[in-house]
Design a protein around this motif. Structure first.
Motif, PDB file in Angstrom:
ATOM      1  N   GLY A   1      93.995  53.983  32.985  1.00 22.72           N
ATOM      2  CA  GLY A   1      95.327  54.341  32.526  1.00 22.72           C
ATOM      3  C   GLY A   1      95.360  55.255  31.324  1.00 22.72           C
ATOM      4  O   GLY A   1      96.430  55.653  30.879  1.00 22.72           O
ATOM      5  N   THR A   2      94.198  55.611  30.794  1.00 22.56           N
ATOM      6  CA  THR A   2      94.148  56.483  29.613  1.00 22.56           C
ATOM      7  C   THR A   2      93.585  57.849  29.990  1.00 22.56           C
ATOM      8  O   THR A   2      93.017  58.033  31.068  1.00 22.56           O
ATOM      9  CB  THR A   2      93.259  55.883  28.506  1.00 22.56           C
ATOM     10  OG1 THR A   2      91.880  55.918  28.929  1.00 22.56           O
ATOM     11  CG2 THR A   2      93.668  54.460  28.169  1.00 22.56           C
ATOM     12  N   ALA A   3      93.750  58.792  29.069  1.00 23.05           N
ATOM     13  CA  ALA A   3      93.129  60.117  29.180  1.00 23.05           C
ATOM     14  C   ALA A   3      91.999  60.155  28.155  1.00 23.05           C
ATOM     15  O   ALA A   3      92.216  60.470  26.984  1.00 23.05           O
ATOM     16  CB  ALA A   3      94.160  61.209  28.901  1.00 23.05           C
ATOM     17  N   PRO A   4      90.784  59.807  28.543  1.00 24.23           N
ATOM     18  CA  PRO A   4      89.681  59.667  27.589  1.00 24.23           C
ATOM     19  C   PRO A   4      89.288  60.989  26.938  1.00 24.23           C
ATOM     20  O   PRO A   4      89.532  62.069  27.465  1.00 24.23           O
ATOM     21  CB  PRO A   4      88.526  59.129  28.427  1.00 24.23           C
ATOM     22  CG  PRO A   4      89.050  58.844  29.763  1.00 24.23           C
ATOM     23  CD  PRO A   4      90.369  59.494  29.897  1.00 24.23           C
TER      24      PRO A   4
ATOM     25  N   THR B   1      90.943  65.757  25.241  1.00 27.12           N
ATOM     26  CA  THR B   1      90.991  64.698  26.254  1.00 27.12           C
ATOM     27  C   THR B   1      91.054  65.298  27.656  1.00 27.12           C
ATOM     28  O   THR B   1      91.144  66.508  27.823  1.00 27.12           O
ATOM     29  CB  THR B   1      92.228  63.795  26.064  1.00 27.12           C
ATOM     30  OG1 THR B   1      93.397  64.551  26.404  1.00 27.12           O
ATOM     31  CG2 THR B   1      92.318  63.265  24.647  1.00 27.12           C
ATOM     32  N   THR B   2      91.094  64.428  28.627  1.00 21.02           N
ATOM     33  CA  THR B   2      91.202  64.855  30.022  1.00 21.02           C
ATOM     34  C   THR B   2      92.606  65.340  30.380  1.00 21.02           C
ATOM     35  O   THR B   2      92.833  65.755  31.513  1.00 21.02           O
ATOM     36  CB  THR B   2      90.823  63.710  30.981  1.00 21.02           C
ATOM     37  OG1 THR B   2      91.687  62.598  30.738  1.00 21.02           O
ATOM     38  CG2 THR B   2      89.374  63.300  30.814  1.00 21.02           C
ATOM     39  N   LEU B   3      93.557  65.304  29.442  1.00 18.83           N
ATOM     40  CA  LEU B   3      94.919  65.764  29.735  1.00 18.83           C
ATOM     41  C   LEU B   3      94.975  67.243  30.093  1.00 18.83           C
ATOM     42  O   LEU B   3      95.808  67.657  30.875  1.00 18.83           O
ATOM     43  CB  LEU B   3      95.853  65.487  28.554  1.00 18.83           C
ATOM     44  CG  LEU B   3      96.240  64.033  28.367  1.00 18.83           C
ATOM     45  CD1 LEU B   3      97.120  63.875  27.136  1.00 18.83           C
ATOM     46  CD2 LEU B   3      96.938  63.490  29.600  1.00 18.83           C
TER      47      LEU B   3
ATOM     48  N   THR C   1      94.936  63.173  35.528  1.00 18.02           N
ATOM     49  CA  THR C   1      94.175  63.204  34.280  1.00 18.02           C
ATOM     50  C   THR C   1      93.783  61.827  33.774  1.00 18.02           C
ATOM     51  O   THR C   1      92.754  61.689  33.119  1.00 18.02           O
ATOM     52  CB  THR C   1      94.980  63.928  33.190  1.00 18.02           C
ATOM     53  OG1 THR C   1      96.224  63.243  33.008  1.00 18.02           O
ATOM     54  CG2 THR C   1      95.238  65.374  33.554  1.00 18.02           C
ATOM     55  N   ASN C   2      94.585  60.798  34.045  1.00 19.27           N
ATOM     56  CA  ASN C   2      94.289  59.456  33.561  1.00 19.27           C
ATOM     57  C   ASN C   2      93.328  58.728  34.491  1.00 19.27           C
ATOM     58  O   ASN C   2      93.356  58.910  35.700  1.00 19.27           O
ATOM     59  CB  ASN C   2      95.572  58.646  33.408  1.00 19.27           C
ATOM     60  CG  ASN C   2      96.425  59.130  32.247  1.00 19.27           C
ATOM     61  OD1 ASN C   2      96.069  60.063  31.546  1.00 19.27           O
ATOM     62  ND2 ASN C   2      97.550  58.484  32.054  1.00 19.27           N
TER      63      ASN C   2
ATOM     64  N   GLN D   1      89.085  52.018  30.052  1.00 18.80           N
ATOM     65  CA  GLN D   1      89.764  53.311  29.964  1.00 18.80           C
ATOM     66  C   GLN D   1      90.788  53.537  31.078  1.00 18.80           C
ATOM     67  O   GLN D   1      91.434  54.574  31.109  1.00 18.80           O
ATOM     68  CB  GLN D   1      88.738  54.447  29.955  1.00 18.80           C
ATOM     69  CG  GLN D   1      87.890  54.454  28.700  1.00 18.80           C
ATOM     70  CD  GLN D   1      86.793  55.495  28.752  1.00 18.80           C
ATOM     71  OE1 GLN D   1      86.030  55.549  29.707  1.00 18.80           O
ATOM     72  NE2 GLN D   1      86.723  56.315  27.715  1.00 18.80           N
TER      73      GLN D   1
ATOM     74  N   PRO E   1      83.960  57.106  33.203  1.00 14.86           N
ATOM     75  CA  PRO E   1      84.869  56.148  32.559  1.00 14.86           C
ATOM     76  C   PRO E   1      84.463  54.697  32.792  1.00 14.86           C
ATOM     77  O   PRO E   1      83.833  54.358  33.792  1.00 14.86           O
ATOM     78  CB  PRO E   1      86.214  56.415  33.228  1.00 14.86           C
ATOM     79  CG  PRO E   1      86.080  57.709  33.940  1.00 14.86           C
ATOM     80  CD  PRO E   1      84.631  57.873  34.253  1.00 14.86           C
TER      81      PRO E   1
END
Length: 148
Positions: free
Chosen positions: A101-104, A131-133, A144-145, A99, A95
């Motif tokens: 705070g996001t789930a890329p 995504t990584t979620l 995940t984020n 990115q 990452p």
């Protein structure tokens, strides 16, 4: 931290690679398909580690930013009457600071093309990104984020 969900920091951290395994299968309808071809588009800062396995067809190959799986013919009712053709492969996500705070995305898209032997029609199907979620995987809940 195990091989099934990947290795590296969880949650993913800026500038550090985290490995993920992606599992894909192809379920079919009532007729045989031929000329089956699946491509997996890798987003920026995701790379293939060259670790992969397929149950049918040719091994995965990297063509530009896409992993390509040429699986050829698939019998009717794959995934219902018998095991669906499947591919698994490992990618690394590294990452960036934008990115946080996001789930890329791990995959930007998965796309199938083939031919229905009964109708002789071309078949296509596109699946959105992954995504990584990792929905349904309780082992990664809250991890995940991307973190700094």
């Amino acid at each position: 931290d195990g091989d099934q969900i990947g290795r590296g920091p969880l949650p993913p951290r800026v500038g550090k690679a985290t490995r993920y395994w992606i599992f894909a299968s192809l379920e079919t309808g009532a007729t045989q398909t031929t000329e089956g071809f699946v491509s997996f588009q890798l987003p920026n800062n995701v790379t293939w580690t060259e670790r992969a396995a397929v149950t049918v067809g040719q091994d995965l190959v990297l063509e530009g930013d896409r992993l390509v799986w040429r699986l050829g013919a698939t019998d009717p009712h794959a995934g219902i009457l018998h095991e669906a053709p499947s591919a698994s492969f490992e990618v690394t996500l590294t990452p960036t600071s934008v990115q946080v705070g996001t789930a890329p995305l791990l995959l930007a898209e998965a796309a199938y093309s083939g031919k229905d032997t009964w109708t002789n029609e071309a078949l296509t199907s596109n699946q959105g990104g992954l995504t990584t979620l990792l929905p349904g995987d309780s082992a990664v809940a809250g991890r995940t984020n991307v973190k700094p």
